[in-house]
Write an enzyme that holds these catalytic residues in place. Structure first.
Site, PDB file in Angstrom:
ATOM      1  N   ASP A  24       0.785  -1.251   0.000  1.00 22.56           N
ATOM      2  CA  ASP A  24       0.000   0.000   0.000  1.00 22.56           C
ATOM      3  C   ASP A  24       0.815   1.299   0.000  1.00 22.56           C
ATOM      4  O   ASP A  24       0.450   2.264   0.702  1.00 22.56           O
ATOM      5  CB  ASP A  24      -0.958   0.012   1.206  1.00 22.56           C
ATOM      6  CG  ASP A  24      -1.933  -1.151   1.195  1.00 22.56           C
ATOM      7  OD1 ASP A  24      -1.895  -1.939   0.238  1.00 22.56           O
ATOM      8  OD2 ASP A  24      -2.730  -1.266   2.138  1.00 22.56           O
ATOM      9  N   LYS A 129      -6.640  -4.872  -2.907  1.00 19.75           N
ATOM     10  CA  LYS A 129      -7.252  -5.509  -1.740  1.00 19.75           C
ATOM     11  C   LYS A 129      -8.272  -4.572  -1.100  1.00 19.75           C
ATOM     12  O   LYS A 129      -8.006  -3.383  -0.938  1.00 19.75           O
ATOM     13  CB  LYS A 129      -6.172  -5.925  -0.740  1.00 19.75           C
ATOM     14  CG  LYS A 129      -5.338  -4.779  -0.182  1.00 19.75           C
ATOM     15  CD  LYS A 129      -4.199  -5.347   0.648  1.00 19.75           C
ATOM     16  CE  LYS A 129      -3.445  -4.342   1.455  1.00 19.75           C
ATOM     17  NZ  LYS A 129      -4.191  -3.545   2.413  1.00 19.75           N
ATOM     18  N   CYS A 162      -2.031  -2.213   7.918  1.00 19.85           N
ATOM     19  CA  CYS A 162      -2.002  -3.181   6.811  1.00 19.85           C
ATOM     20  C   CYS A 162      -0.800  -4.112   6.850  1.00 19.85           C
ATOM     21  O   CYS A 162      -0.896  -5.274   6.460  1.00 19.85           O
ATOM     22  CB  CYS A 162      -2.110  -2.445   5.481  1.00 19.85           C
ATOM     23  SG  CYS A 162      -3.747  -1.711   5.275  1.00 19.85           S
TER      24      CYS A 162
END
Ligand code: TIU
Length: 221
Positions: A24, A129, A162
């Site tokens: 990310d 995701k 995350c």
């Protein structure tokens, strides 16, 4: 076998069965003036990971080991965003609302994509995701099985959200995870420190923690 100086113990890895995960590293989280900053966060705390990650990607790309990038986000119609996640945050700063770099965390928007410095190269895997963990509702398990991966080097943001969720998911699935302290970042210094301690505590309950130069040394051998 290459061995990295790590906590709580040396991390041995096999060059043929190790994949690099870059979690990310998206503009919405990292760009000044973006979504992350609009929530009151200091994005410099995440941006300190960019230079070490650039060096790591450069070295990793000289090997045949795979690189997997992930992006957190949702479809434009938000059909993959649970209402409970959508409700979170101040009314004007929710997922799907207009942000400085397009609709916040929406696939296809400028802010949803990976920062220029760490753009994936052709052939590298990008996994979108909808959750914090990279395994939930994605093709990551199948992708890793196809690659024959057994060990993961985990990097990206944010450490306690995350990255942690993904490491926990991976650990439960039998992957050995090495988290690189200088290549993961949190908006909160105390979460960065404790997040890393939690991974390596209790004999490496979730995995191992090292600094990227220790890994780079092994890759260069
Ligand atoms: N990628 C990721 O960590 N998503 C987040 O929402 N992190 C926060 O720390 N908010």
């Amino acid at each position: 076998m290459p061995t990295v100086d790590a906590r709580p113990s040396p991390f041995e890895f096999d060059l043929d069965t190790t994949a690099l995960l870059v979690i990310d590293m998206q503009r919405d989280f990292l760009l000044p003036g973006g979504f992350g900053e609009s929530l009151g966060n200091d994005v410099a705390r995440l941006r300190r990971t960019i230079a070490p990650l650039q060096a790591l990607l450069k070295a990793w790309r000289t090997t045949s080991m795979p690189i997997i990038h992930t992006r957190e986000g949702h479809k434009p119609d938000l059909s993959d965003c649970p209402p409970a996640k959508l409700k979170r945050g101040a009314p004007s700063k929710r997922i799907g609302d207009a942000g400085a770099f397009g609709r916040i965390l929406i696939q296809g928007e400028y802010g949803h994509d990976i920062i220029d410095e760490l753009q994936p190269l052709n052939g590298e895997i990008v996994i979108d995701k909808p959750g914090k963990g990279a395994f939930y509702a994605t093709e990551l398990s199948e992708t890793l099985a196809k690659l024959g991966a057994k060990q993961l080097v985990v990097t990206g943001v944010t450490t306690e959200v995350c990255v942690h969720t993904t490491v926990r998911e991976a650990n439960d699935r039998g992957y050995e995870c090495l988290v690189l302290a200088d290549c993961v970042g949190s908006y909160f210094p105390e979460f960065q420190q404790i997040g890393l301690e939690m991974i390596a505590a209790q004999g490496g309950i979730f995995g191992w923690v090292a600094e990227s130069p220790a890994l780079l040394k092994e890759i260069a051998r």
